[in-house]
Design an enzyme around this catalytic site. Structure first.
Site, PDB file in Angstrom:
ATOM      1  N   TRP A 111      -2.017  -1.223   9.550  1.00  0.00           N
ATOM      2  CA  TRP A 111      -2.046  -2.260   8.280  1.00  0.00           C
ATOM      3  C   TRP A 111      -1.517  -1.985   7.018  1.00  0.00           C
ATOM      4  O   TRP A 111      -0.846  -2.890   6.142  1.00  0.00           O
ATOM      5  CB  TRP A 111      -3.802  -2.353   7.885  1.00  0.00           C
ATOM      6  CG  TRP A 111      -4.097  -3.338   7.045  1.00  0.00           C
ATOM      7  CD1 TRP A 111      -4.206  -4.690   7.223  1.00  0.00           C
ATOM      8  CD2 TRP A 111      -4.230  -3.239   5.430  1.00  0.00           C
ATOM      9  NE1 TRP A 111      -4.376  -5.435   5.986  1.00  0.00           N
ATOM     10  CE2 TRP A 111      -4.593  -4.399   4.773  1.00  0.00           C
ATOM     11  CE3 TRP A 111      -4.006  -1.912   4.673  1.00  0.00           C
ATOM     12  CZ2 TRP A 111      -4.832  -4.397   3.620  1.00  0.00           C
ATOM     13  CZ3 TRP A 111      -4.633  -2.010   3.488  1.00  0.00           C
ATOM     14  CH2 TRP A 111      -4.950  -3.145   2.818  1.00  0.00           C
ATOM     15  N   HIS A 112      -0.998  -0.619   6.722  1.00  0.00           N
ATOM     16  CA  HIS A 112      -0.545  -0.278   5.562  1.00  0.00           C
ATOM     17  C   HIS A 112       0.967  -0.052   5.618  1.00  0.00           C
ATOM     18  O   HIS A 112       1.611  -0.238   4.803  1.00  0.00           O
ATOM     19  CB  HIS A 112      -0.937   1.366   5.159  1.00  0.00           C
ATOM     20  CG  HIS A 112      -2.375   1.443   4.776  1.00  0.00           C
ATOM     21  ND1 HIS A 112      -3.424   1.419   5.644  1.00  0.00           N
ATOM     22  CD2 HIS A 112      -2.873   1.552   3.333  1.00  0.00           C
ATOM     23  CE1 HIS A 112      -4.440   1.441   4.773  1.00  0.00           C
ATOM     24  NE2 HIS A 112      -4.191   1.352   3.479  1.00  0.00           N
ATOM     25  N   GLY A 113       1.523  -0.438   6.828  1.00  0.00           N
ATOM     26  CA  GLY A 113       2.772  -0.445   7.093  1.00  0.00           C
ATOM     27  C   GLY A 113       3.476  -0.050   8.594  1.00  0.00           C
ATOM     28  O   GLY A 113       2.681   0.711   9.100  1.00  0.00           O
ATOM     29  N   PHE A 142       3.652  -0.594   1.280  1.00  0.00           N
ATOM     30  CA  PHE A 142       2.480  -1.167   2.154  1.00  0.00           C
ATOM     31  C   PHE A 142       1.729  -1.979   1.937  1.00  0.00           C
ATOM     32  O   PHE A 142       1.443  -2.410   0.631  1.00  0.00           O
ATOM     33  CB  PHE A 142       1.543   0.277   2.533  1.00  0.00           C
ATOM     34  CG  PHE A 142       1.065   1.005   1.497  1.00  0.00           C
ATOM     35  CD1 PHE A 142       1.914   1.904   0.895  1.00  0.00           C
ATOM     36  CD2 PHE A 142      -0.190   0.626   0.860  1.00  0.00           C
ATOM     37  CE1 PHE A 142       1.409   2.764  -0.230  1.00  0.00           C
ATOM     38  CE2 PHE A 142      -0.581   1.402  -0.241  1.00  0.00           C
ATOM     39  CZ  PHE A 142       0.249   2.374  -0.839  1.00  0.00           C
TER      40      PHE A 142
END
Length: 267
Positions: free
Chosen positions: A124-126, A267
């Site tokens: 989800w962050h990247g 992100f």
């Protein structure tokens, strides 16, 4: 509430970030101090944004849920994630973990469910292996705590253990590559470092210690409890004066500062 968030961003997060950017991590203590500064920076930055959003919402009649609950005083990694980015954790719980069956399944499927949640949390962050590794490392420590009595055995040292793990994993999170993260962590434990400390580090520490101390105090409920005691003693008039002063100083700092990082662009 908005002023508290604004002060967290411009008086603490930005200043901590500026100090961290200037620090050259050649020694062991320098290598430790930089991720400690980043840990405090991202906490005050993100919780500051959350406070501002909650405050703005209240001005317009909306009530947003809390997103942080003093995560840096957590006594386990499990406790840390109950306190850190609570909206993200609750979203993954409600829309991924529970639909997969939660803990009402066999032990293997339960382990699979937790693995999927933390893999997706990292992703989800990247789309970078560092974020994936960061999420899966949290999965490993959470499973370690769930499957052993580690926290009970550590006792009062559990808070130190939690902070050390959080700081180390921010190194992985922030690194450009996994190899870079492992090299940096090696420096933190003396592998490749030029020594324990040097003159440059002690000089740097003399400049940063005041804001570092304020940040460490601000990361705990000390200030909140202090004003609660003042209110109990009929001295509630002090708090609005303090908030007004903080607001003025924050605005002056925001206007005069040229360093205003947006640390979420990756992100």
């Amino acid at each position: 509430r908005f002023v508290i968030g604004l002060s967290k961003k411009v008086l603490l997060a930005n200043v901590l970030g500026e100090f961290a950017a200037l620090l050259v991590e050649e020694t062991v203590l320098s290598a430790w101090l930089k991720p400690i500064l980043f840990t405090l920076q991202i906490y005050f930055d993100f919780s500051g944004y959350s406070d501002m959003a909650i405050g703005l919402g209240l001005m317009l009649g909306f009530h947003f849920l809390e997103n942080f609950n003093y995560p840096l005083i957590a006594k386990s990694i499990t406790d840390f994630w109950r306190r850190w980015h609570m909206s993200l954790s609750s979203w993954f719980r409600d829309y991924v973990y529970i639909p997969l069956g939660g803990n009402r399944v066999s032990k293997l499927k339960w382990i699979r469910n937790i693995f999927i949640v933390w893999f997706l949390t990292g992703f989800w962050h990247g789309a970078n292996w560092t974020f994936i590794a960061w999420g899966l490392l949290y999965y490993c420590f959470l499973m370690l705590e769930k499957k052993t009595k580690l926290i009970d055995r550590l006792g009062k040292l559990s808070q130190v253990y939690t902070l050390v793990i959080v700081v180390l994993l921010w190194v992985v999170f922030r690194a450009n590559s996994l190899s870079g993260a492992f090299t940096y962590i090696g420096n933190m434990f003396g592998i490749g470092a030029s020594g324990l400390a040097d003159v440059a580090f002690t000089g740097y520490l003399r400049n940063v210690w005041t804001v570092l101390l304020m940040a460490l105090i601000g990361a705990t409920p000390v200030v909140k409890k202090f004003f609660a005691k003042l209110n109990d003693r009929g001295l509630g008039w002090i708090e609005p004066i303090w908030v007004t002063v903080v607001f003025i100083v924050s605005v002056l700092q925001a206007v005069s500062s040229t360093y205003n990082p947006f640390i979420y662009f990756n992100f």
